[in-house]
Scaffold this active site. Structure first.
Site, mmCIF file in Angstrom:
data_model
loop_
_atom_site.group_PDB
_atom_site.id
_atom_site.type_symbol
_atom_site.label_atom_id
_atom_site.label_comp_id
_atom_site.label_asym_id
_atom_site.label_seq_id
_atom_site.Cartn_x
_atom_site.Cartn_y
_atom_site.Cartn_z
ATOM 1 N N THR A 147 33.730 11.052 2.683
ATOM 2 C CA THR A 147 33.778 11.070 1.218
ATOM 3 C C THR A 147 34.275 9.678 0.820
ATOM 4 O O THR A 147 35.014 9.052 1.596
ATOM 5 C CB THR A 147 34.742 12.137 0.656
ATOM 6 O OG1 THR A 147 36.062 11.825 1.102
ATOM 7 C CG2 THR A 147 34.370 13.548 1.107
ATOM 8 N N HIS A 148 33.869 9.209 -0.312
ATOM 9 C CA HIS A 148 34.168 7.821 -0.728
ATOM 10 C C HIS A 148 33.713 6.820 0.330
ATOM 11 O O HIS A 148 34.247 5.723 0.435
ATOM 12 C CB HIS A 148 35.662 7.604 -0.997
ATOM 13 C CG HIS A 148 36.249 8.600 -1.939
ATOM 14 N ND1 HIS A 148 36.379 8.364 -3.282
ATOM 15 C CD2 HIS A 148 36.712 9.850 -1.711
ATOM 16 C CE1 HIS A 148 36.922 9.430 -3.863
ATOM 17 N NE2 HIS A 148 37.128 10.351 -2.929
ATOM 18 N N SER A 269 13.201 -10.379 14.045
ATOM 19 C CA SER A 269 13.440 -11.486 13.125
ATOM 20 C C SER A 269 12.700 -12.703 13.652
ATOM 21 O O SER A 269 12.510 -12.853 14.864
ATOM 22 C CB SER A 269 14.938 -11.752 13.053
ATOM 23 O OG SER A 269 15.180 -13.109 12.764
ATOM 24 N N LYS A 275 17.193 -9.005 17.033
ATOM 25 C CA LYS A 275 17.147 -8.122 15.865
ATOM 26 C C LYS A 275 16.210 -6.927 15.986
ATOM 27 O O LYS A 275 15.125 -7.025 16.554
ATOM 28 C CB LYS A 275 16.713 -8.936 14.648
ATOM 29 C CG LYS A 275 17.825 -9.815 14.117
ATOM 30 C CD LYS A 275 18.871 -8.999 13.427
ATOM 31 C CE LYS A 275 19.268 -9.676 12.141
ATOM 32 N NZ LYS A 275 20.058 -8.812 11.307
ATOM 33 N N GLU A 282 14.518 0.185 4.565
ATOM 34 C CA GLU A 282 14.920 -0.654 3.423
ATOM 35 C C GLU A 282 13.843 -0.655 2.342
ATOM 36 O O GLU A 282 14.141 -0.593 1.147
ATOM 37 C CB GLU A 282 15.160 -2.090 3.895
ATOM 38 C CG GLU A 282 16.373 -2.224 4.800
ATOM 39 C CD GLU A 282 16.431 -3.608 5.417
ATOM 40 O OE1 GLU A 282 17.306 -4.389 5.033
ATOM 41 O OE2 GLU A 282 15.592 -3.914 6.280
#
Ligand code: ARG
Length: 458
Positions: A147-148, A269, A275, A282
């Site tokens: 949470t948070h 990448s 990568k 995304e």
């Protein structure tokens, strides 16, 4: 460009052209015309022979497919009428008796969207199936709950993904609600006020699978709230998909290391050889924001218009169609991504025990022994302070805070009970991550999923 009412001025005519976006519902346009022509014949507005020739011509257009339709025209209604004229000659001009493009376009779009929503429902069910598979396989895989975005309490990966299952159930339900407004048929409303011809609107509505004719011709030709409802349901779905994508972005990072996404969903990448970027997740996250833009554009478009058809309405369809295509694509991508994900149960289990995320259990257990929960909460907060920076309660801290209430043996027992697996298995409440409660939830979800549609959730 050819138009239905006057020779078009090519310098401006193409500005109003909608033929390319209309092609999506070319079939519905022809089917609507066939129903209309049958009705014109049945009511005697056209002679049987004339109606028959028109119907045959329209059926030929259906069989030919959209490739034979002209595209140097304003819209799909013009395209079909011109093609019909090529096929059957002058009598084609009688098809437009007692109707207008205003009732036609609303009818076409509603028909098309009804079918489109059926396909979308299948895609939502498809993603739900993937979620249920994770929910089944990972019913016991411990992971941290947040949470948070701070470590909070342990739960299971299956439980986490079932949360998304229910959200998608609501999304499906929302489209069903939106679909209910597609069940009245605008056809026969004509331009805005109906027609002097003795048409049979019940007949055309029935033939096209609507529940009934729309009750008010002015409303039927002016209303676009159904398009906006579908757009809203799409935005909600895309927001949900964005949340799922965002988790995958975070969880596939080295910092979390919870998941390795399948190769097709990651990219390298051009400069950093190590990568594995979660580009697809995304892009899903980012693209979903385009739907919000499309929704706002549509709401603004219809917002200010007084009753009666306005040409502005033509422009509700390109954003809506784009939204529906986009969301279909997002559903497939997320399904594929989740289906190919490799979960790192060790990393998740390790993290689930960290950051004192097991100490609510400690407070609960003290409360079970009769200590008021508020006091137990304070005591455990003292234990946490005294144990920092260990990340979990130490025996020494427990002794110093709770030594006058608990024996060493009891303290030891409590500490062993604080493992994520024990905590998870002992949660009792309905809807919890606890083993038995979760099994019941999973059963319920599977049962609902097997039913057609998205049943009401209590
Ligand atoms: N292409 C138009 C649309 O999509 C069809 C209706 C045209 N009606 C009119 N009165 N100009 O809205």
């Amino acid at each position: 460009m050819r138009t239905l009412w006057q020779p078009g001025d090519s310098s401006v005519a193409d500005y109003g052209q909608s033929i390319y976006s209309d092609l999506r519902f070319w079939k519905e346009d022809v089917e609507g015309s066939i129903a209309h022509a049958r009705m014109l014949g049945a009511t005697g507005i056209l002679g049987n022979e004339e109606a028959g020739r028109i119907i045959d011509g329209l059926e030929q257009i259906l069989a030919e497919g959209p490739e034979e339709l002209p595209n140097d025209v304003e819209d799909i209604h013009a395209a079909v009428e011109f093609r019909l004229h090529e096929l059957i000659g002058e009598v084609a001009g009688k098809l437009h008796t007692a109707r207008s493009r205003n009732d036609q376009v609303a009818t076409d779009a509603k028909l098309y969207l009804r079918r489109r929503l059926d396909r979308l429902a299948q895609d939502i069910k498809g993603l739900q199936a993937v979620l249920l598979a994770i929910g089944t396989e990972h019913r016991k895989t411990a992971m941290p709950g947040y949470t948070h975005f701070q470590l909070a309490q342990p739960l299971t990966l299956g439980f986490h993904y079932l949360a998304h299952f229910w959200a998608l159930q609501r999304c499906g339900r929302r489209f069903e609600h939106a679909g209910e407004f597609l069940l009245t048929c605008p056809l026969g409303s004509a331009a805005l006020a109906g027609t002097r011809f003795p048409i049979d609107r019940e007949m055309t509505a029935r033939e096209l699978g609507f529940d009934s004719p729309a009750p008010n011709a002015l409303d039927a030709t002016s209303d676009r709230s159904w398009a906006l409802d579908i757009a809203h349901a799409t935005v909600q779905l895309d927001i949900q998909l964005s949340k799922i994508a965002n988790e995958l972005v975070l969880w596939s990072s080295t910092e979390f290391g919870f998941v390795l996404l399948g190769d097709p969903y990651t990219t390298g990448s051009s400069i950093m050889p190590q990568k594995r970027n979660p580009d697809v997740a995304e892009l899903v996250r980012g693209r979903s924001s385009q739907s919000i833009g499309d929704y706002v554009a549509m709401a603004a478009l219809v917002g200010d218009l007084p009753l009666g058809y306005h040409r502005d309405y033509q422009d509700d369809k390109p954003p809506l169609f784009a939204m529906l295509s986009r969301t279909g694509r997002l559903l497939h991508l997320i399904s594929g991504m989740l289906g190919s994900a490799n979960w790192n149960a060790t990393a998740m289990k390790f993290r689930a025990a960290q950051g004192f995320s097991c100490v609510t259990e400690l407070a609960d257990r003290l409360a079970e022994r009769g200590i008021p929960f508020r006091e137990a909460h304070h005591l455990v907060a003292d234990v946490v302070r005294a144990s920092a920076p260990k990340g979990e309660p130490t025996t020494a801290a427990m002794r110093s805070v709770l030594g006058d209430r608990l024996t060493d043996r009891e303290i030891k027992e409590l500490i062993t009970a604080l493992s994520p697996a024990t905590i998870i298995s002992n949660r009792q409440s309905a809807g919890s991550t606890g083993t038995r409660a979760y099994a019941a939830q999973l059963r319920r979800a599977k049962k609902l999923h097997a039913q057609p549609g998205f049943a009401q959730i209590a």
